[in-house]
Every structure is written in C-alpha cells, then in structure tokens.
Design an enzyme around this catalytic site. Structure first.
Site, PDB file in Angstrom:
ATOM      1  N   GLU A  58     -16.471 -24.419  36.276  1.00  0.00           N
ATOM      2  CA  GLU A  58     -16.757 -24.360  37.706  1.00  0.00           C
ATOM      3  C   GLU A  58     -17.083 -25.762  38.159  1.00  0.00           C
ATOM      4  O   GLU A  58     -18.101 -26.328  37.744  1.00  0.00           O
ATOM      5  CB  GLU A  58     -18.021 -23.531  37.955  1.00  0.00           C
ATOM      6  N   ASP A  69     -29.047 -22.028  45.847  1.00  0.00           N
ATOM      7  CA  ASP A  69     -29.371 -22.793  44.651  1.00  0.00           C
ATOM      8  C   ASP A  69     -30.849 -23.120  44.524  1.00  0.00           C
ATOM      9  O   ASP A  69     -31.520 -23.441  45.504  1.00  0.00           O
ATOM     10  CB  ASP A  69     -28.556 -24.094  44.632  1.00  0.00           C
TER      11      ASP A  69
END
Lengths: 296, 464
Positions: A58, A69
């Site tokens: 990724e 996040d």
C-alpha cells in the site's frame, strides 16, 4: 456470482492457493524522504533479500488532514509534506514496487485524487503499473466518478467496511469493490495495538455470509507476526501500517533516517508470521470451500 | 439584487435547481455539488442514526416544547434587536445623505455569550434521545466549547473538548471556563494546532467512541446531516429577527450581514430571509492580513472547491489538494473550509461573500465598543466592519429611506480582551491618582486614542 478479484484480489487468491494468508504492508511515499521511501518499499517487498516480503504494497499518500489515522501515521505524513512530497511522487513509488514484481495499490484520502483530476489520476496510476486504490474517506455513496474512471482504466477499488456497517451497507459496499474489501478490525483509527480485535472475526464472518467469494483484508492495530498469523486464520490478508511506519520514525529519531534495518526486522517477523499459519481458505480453520475463488 | 423566485418549489436539474437552499440538502445530503458524506464507513451508522433522530425530533411536539423552554428560560431568548445609531453615524452618510439604519441582533446576550448555545441545546437533547452519555466537540475561539460544556453540565453528560494548542493559548479564559464547567479540554498539537486540527481529532475520537458518544459539531460544516441540523437549530435567529424588524419598521431589511467561519451564525440569520428576494445577504470572511497574502481564512473569496472534513465545499488548499494553513486574528473564523450551504449560496449568487482584514475587524471592534457600549466578539466584529462598508454603498430602501442593515452580533467580546490589549497596546495600569489628583496627566495623551473613537492612534494597525 463471484466477486471480481481484479489484480490485487487475485494476488490474495494466488497466495491462498499456496496454503497461507497474504500480507499487505503500508508505507508513505515521501517519508523520510522520497528516495528513501522508495528504497523502504523495496525492503517491504523483500526485493532487497532481507525477507520474503509482503504480497501487496500500500503506497500511502501523505495528507494534511488524515482523519482515519492515528499519531504514528500522522507524524510521518506531516514530515513528508513538510519535506515537499507531491501527489505525482506516488506514481514513482508504485513504479518502483511494480518493478520488483510485487503488486501495489495506492491508499489516499479522496481530495488528493479529486484535485489531481480523477481521470488523470486513474490514467497515471494505471500507467505506473498500479493495481488500484484504497479510499478511506470515500464510500461508494460518493464514488460515482471514481467508479467510472476505475472502470475505464481497469483499476481495483478497495472500499472499507466496519464493525458498525449495517448488513445493507455491507452488501452494497462489497458489490462496489473490485479486488478485495478492507475490513477495519476495530472501531478506531490506525495505530499498532497490543491486543487482537474481538470485532474483526465477526465482521469477516458477516462478509463471508454476504458473499463468500469476496477477498477480505483485515487492518487496524496489527503490529507483529503473531497477530498477522491470527488474522490470516480467518481473513485472506493481514494489513500492517503503523508498525512499519514506526520503524522508520524510530530510525529518524535515532538520528539515522536512512537506516532501514528496523523496518527489515519488522517485515521479516510479519512475513514469517503469515507463513506460520495455513490461511483462511485451507479448510483447516474453516468449513468454506475454496472452489470458485479463483478464475474470475 | 436580481430578482429571485420566491416560490422555489421546482424540480432539480436541467438548470432549474431550487433557488432556496432551505429545500436542500437533498436526501443524500447534497446542496447540488456541495456537501455530502465523505467519511470513513465506520461513521455511517452514527450519521444515519443522528439524521433519523433529528428528523423525528423536529416533528415531535414534546421535543420542540422542551427545546423552546430551554431557549426561553435558560438561554434568555428571544434576543433583542438594538439600533446602533452612533455606530451607524460613524460609518458616514448613506446614498440618501442620512446614515444607514444598522440593527444588531443581540446573540451576544445569550447565556454563554454567543449564538453557539442555540445549536448546542438542540444537539444535547438529541444526544439524550439517542441514549448516548458523552459529547465531544471541536472549538476555535472556545465559544462552542463553552456552550457544549455548559449543556453537558446541564444534562449530566461527560464532555471532552478538542481545541488547537495555538487557540488554547490565545483563548485561555475560555479554556478555564470549560474546565470550571467540568469538561476535559484537550490541546491538539497536530497539524497547524488550530480549529481544523481540533476537528480532525474530534473525528478520530468519534470513530472510536461512537457507541456512547455524540460528536456535537458546532457549525454548519462536516458530513451530512450536520450542515442541515445545525442550520435548523440556528434558524431561530432569523425567525426572531425577521419578525422583530417587521414589527418595528414595517418592512424587511435591505441587507443582512454576518461573519462566516464555518458559517453557523450566518446561516442562522440568513435562513428565513433566503426566500425574500429583496433582502441581500452578505457573509464576511476573515481576510487576515489580506487575501492577496497567504495569511487569511477567506475560504469562499480565495479558496477552491474540494473535500475537507466530510463535505465538498470551498477549501483553502494547495495545488495538490493539501489543506493550506489559515490565519485570522479571530480564532473562531480561523478555518480553511466553510459550510457547504454557504458554498451553494455563493455559487448561485444568492449570498455575497467578502473578506474583512484583521485591521478592519479590530477597528470595528473598537468602534462598536466606544459608540454603543457593546464589546463584540472579534468574530462578530468582521460583520460589523462589513456593515460599515455596506452602509455607504447600498442603495436606498424601497421608499428612498436610508438602507436598513441587520447585523448578527453573534457573540460578546469578553474572551477577546487579551487580544485587544495587545492589538491596541492598551495601558492596563489605569491613570494614577493621589487624593483625587491625577498624578500622570500624560496617560490620556499617550493612550487617549484607545478611548476616543476616531482619534489618532499609537497602536499597531489601528489607523482609521
């Protein structure tokens, strides 16, 4: 009807056929800087000979407002932006990964694609050899344009499902995915956790029930090989991000940002972890048949 | 103003979209291309639940009665409208030769000192209705944080307020107020350490806590249904003001002015006037050092369409779509996005948006203090500065009267005294006295400009 495995779902299926679960690794392009991040991604793939590497990379695009996040990924992303990383650098990273023979998807918040131009983004990602994109803040509801351009350029589109997803949304999201579906293991943001999720097995069970042919990766909170092995006992892939990024942050904090040995060790542990299990589709830990999973 | 249809019940699409955003958002949360829900899947269920509870509550007489009771007995509504005669005179003559008529909608008189409480009480009732026990909020100036902490105390809810570290420093008084009210205040150190980062951290909290926690967004921004429900809870400002102006003047205002950060006070005072084609709507954004610099927060005036905080709207962003740092002397307007309905109102031309610099806002801040005895919030001072400009340039009323301008005085300026002290270089020692005799007669000469409207100035950036 079976799910469209696209490029990256086919990677999971091929790995499953060897009797183990797949490993997906996340790193930002641009951290600690663009050239070193490309080198770090080669380490991730095992192309440096340091380990057997991950099965899918990724390539994370740093963003100013990454609301999914936790602090580890925020910190690395902020530093990458301060050092001038650009959207176009992601394509260079994808190319570098693809050159090793490992597949790559991009992970990005939607505004960066919208700003680059969805059509142009899809074209450039496909041209770089990318398999598709994971879009944490874009659900199929708002994805008309992304559906169109990802179709046009044959790209995988990996949407997220959550323990809080209703059955109805689960079904419609699976139908919109190509490649695989990203199951978030916990209610929360990214970040390494020491305990395994109790919500993830149930979520994967619901996904299988809705469509047994869909490939499923489980992410959020996986920090070591042992956890990766646990996850791949019931899911097709374990996704690791913060634990890898943390290794790079620690190298920088120790004064040597180009030292990739810490990263190499984490990758080796994770790669060994998934190889110590039998995978979710081996028949050992599951009653589901594997027939019909490949060949779409 | 061009004439706009007053009955906007028309089919969307084909160039005949509704001209009244009160009929928006559509069922998926869009104001045409603006708005929507760009959020992690994890939040979808909570947003869905919130929308359902909100729609049920709005037609539930019991809910409405309880909210109305709180607004009257706790907040102190209705808030009055005040004629600002000396302030208007200081603006200079309107096109009629007479000063414009400037009316202030006194949201500063609400309990907790701003319009924020209107929305907070509505959402606190929704929180209880959903069976949740904790609220979280983002805050810039601290006004929304104080209002949320207040409602949490009143309803016995746990409360965590996210505030950028930079903002906790410039609004220390409000941090102390929130702590006194029993709230936890988290100083956000990520990103630019201001309102946008507080919103990011509140979202991150919510993703993990959504089972028992309501995210009490303070403005008409974020993912659907927040822009809708915050507008509806703030609508009371224009519902009251429209009736008050009609009762006192027998006509509608010619213009309505408000400051715009996220835009909740502005939509509150716009909402009921949007169908009134003859009423011009003006939103004043934070121009900081000027929109020709890179230090401002004038999102509509100088931004471009993008996605931020779950909505498509105008965003201050760079070439790659990374959010740019905003700047304003006003913490409450220091935000690089704006509510999607404002983007719609701007794109359709129904409302006009202009930027007001820090200097213009602080001049208006001082002028209102010294002409009317009302110390406004620096946020609201942007609307006041805008009204001073409108006063001299708007056309006359329908019968040749001086233009009638309604300004939303969204909050009071107690929290801003520290900022004013440093901006105006105010002497806080007072004039020395001994037995009634002034000891230092020169204090007036040195600092008199702080006390005299329109006087010569010694402070930075306060030339008039």
């Amino acid at each position: 009807m079976s799910a469209d495995l696209g490029h990256s779902g086919q990677v999971f299926a091929d790995v499953a056929a060897t009797g183990r679960g797949a490993l997906v690794g996340f790193l930002h392009v641009g951290y600690p800087d663009v050239p070193t991040s490309l080198e770090a991604m080669r380490v991730l793939t095992g192309a440096d000979g340091g380990s057997e590497g991950v099965d899918l990379v990724e390539v994370g695009m740093p963003y100013s407002d990454p609301m999914m996040d936790g602090v580890t990924i925020q910190r690395a992303g902020t530093r990458a932006l301060e050092r001038g990383v650009r959207t176009r650098d992601a394509f260079a990273a994808v190319e570098a990964v693809a050159a090793t023979g490992t597949a790559a998807v991009v992970m990005t918040y939607w505004n960066l694609i919208e700003r680059y131009g969805p059509e142009k983004f899809a074209r450039d990602l496909a041209a770089a050899g990318g398999a598709g994109a994971i879009t944490p803040d874009l659900t199929p509801d708002e994805a008309q344009e992304w559906l169109r351009v990802s179709d046009a350029y044959g790209l995988d589109r990996i949407f997220l499902v959550s323990p809080s997803s209703t059955d109805e949304r689960l079904t419609s999201t699976l139908a919109a995915c190509r490649g695989w579906v990203y199951a978030t293991a916990v209610m929360g943001v990214t970040g390494a956790r020491t305990t395994s999720s109790t919500l993830a097995p149930e979520l994967v069970r619901r996904i299988r029930e809705a469509d047994p042919t869909v490939m499923t990766g489980v992410g959020l909170g996986i920090s070591n090989g042992e956890q990766a092995r646990e996850i791949t006992a019931y899911a097709d892939a374990a996704i690791v991000g913060s634990a890898l990024v943390k290794a790079l942050l620690e190298a920088e904090d120790a004064g040597n940002p180009s030292d990739l040995s810490g990263l190499r060790a984490v990758v080796a542990d994770l790669a060994a972890g998934v190889r110590s299990g039998q995978g979710a589709r081996s028949g050992a830990g599951t009653s589901r048949p594997t027939a019909g999973l490949v060949g779409t | 103003m061009t004439s706009l249809p007053t009955l906007p019940e028309r089919a969307a699409g084909g160039g005949s979209e509704p001209r009244d955003s009160n009929q928006l958002p559509d069922s998926t949360g869009h104001f045409d291309q603006f708005g929507g829900k760009f959020v992690p899947e994890a939040l979808y269920a909570a947003l869905q639940q919130l929308e359902e509870e909100f729609r049920a509550a709005m037609v539930d007489p019991e809910f409405q009665a309880e909210l109305a009771g709180l607004l009257a007995d706790y907040t102190g509504r209705p808030s009055p409208i005040t004629l600002a005669r000396r302030f208007a005179a200081a603006a200079g003559p309107s096109v009629t030769g007479e000063p414009a008529t400037i009316l202030l909608k006194r949201e500063d008189l609400n309990h907790t000192g701003s319009h924020k409480i209107n929305n907070v009480l509505g959402q606190a009732l929704l929180t209880r209705r959903m069976g949740k026990t904790r609220v979280i909020a983002e805050t810039g100036a601290g006004q929304h944080g104080v209002a949320t902490a207040t409602a949490a105390a009143l309803f016995g809810l746990k409360c965590t307020v996210y505030m950028g570290k930079v903002d906790t420093e410039r609004q220390a008084l409000n941090v102390a107020r929130m702590r006194l009210l029993g709230a936890e205040v988290i100083a956000v150190e990520s990103g630019t350490q201001t309102l946008k980062d507080a919103m990011n951290d509140a979202m991150r909290d919510w993703v993990a806590s959504v089972d028992d926690t309501h995210y009490l967004i303070g403005t008409v921004a974020g993912p659907h249904p927040f822009p809708l429900l915050v507008r509806e809870f703030q609508r009371i400002i224009s519902t009251e003001a429209r009736a008050q102006v009609l009762a006192r003047y027998g006509r509608l205002p010619d213009a309505v002015a408000a400051c715009v950060g996220g835009g909740s006070n502005a939509l509150g005072i716009f909402a009921d006037f949007i169908p009134d084609a003859g009423v011009a709507l003006y939103g004043f954004e934070a121009g900081g050092d000027g929109i020709d610099t890179d230090r401002h927060a004038a999102t509509i005036s100088a931004g471009e369409i993008g996605v931020l905080h779950g909505m498509r709207t105008y965003v201050l962003q760079n070439e790659d779509g990374q959010t740019r740092e905003s700047h304003s002397i006003s913490a409450g307007l220091d935000y690089p996005g704006v509510g999607p309905e404002h983007s719609w109102l701007a794109a359709t031309g129904r409302a006009h948006y202009e930027a007001i610099t820090d200097t213009e806002a602080m001049d208006a801040f001082r002028l209102l203090s010294q002409t009317e005895g009302i110390v406004p919030a620096i946020e609201s001072a942007h609307a006041l500065a805008g009204a001073l400009k409108l006063a001299t340039r708007l056309p006359a009323g329908p019968e040749g009267q001086p233009p009638l301008i309604l300004v939303n005085l969204s909050g009071r300026g107690d929290k801003d005294v520290d900022t004013a002290i440093s901006w105006f270089d105010l002497d806080t020692t007072g004039t020395g006295s001994e037995s009634g005799q002034t000891v230092t007669a020169d204090v007036e000469a040195a600092h008199g400009s702080d006390l005299q409207p329109g006087g010569a100035s010694t402070g930075a950036g306060v030339e008039q």
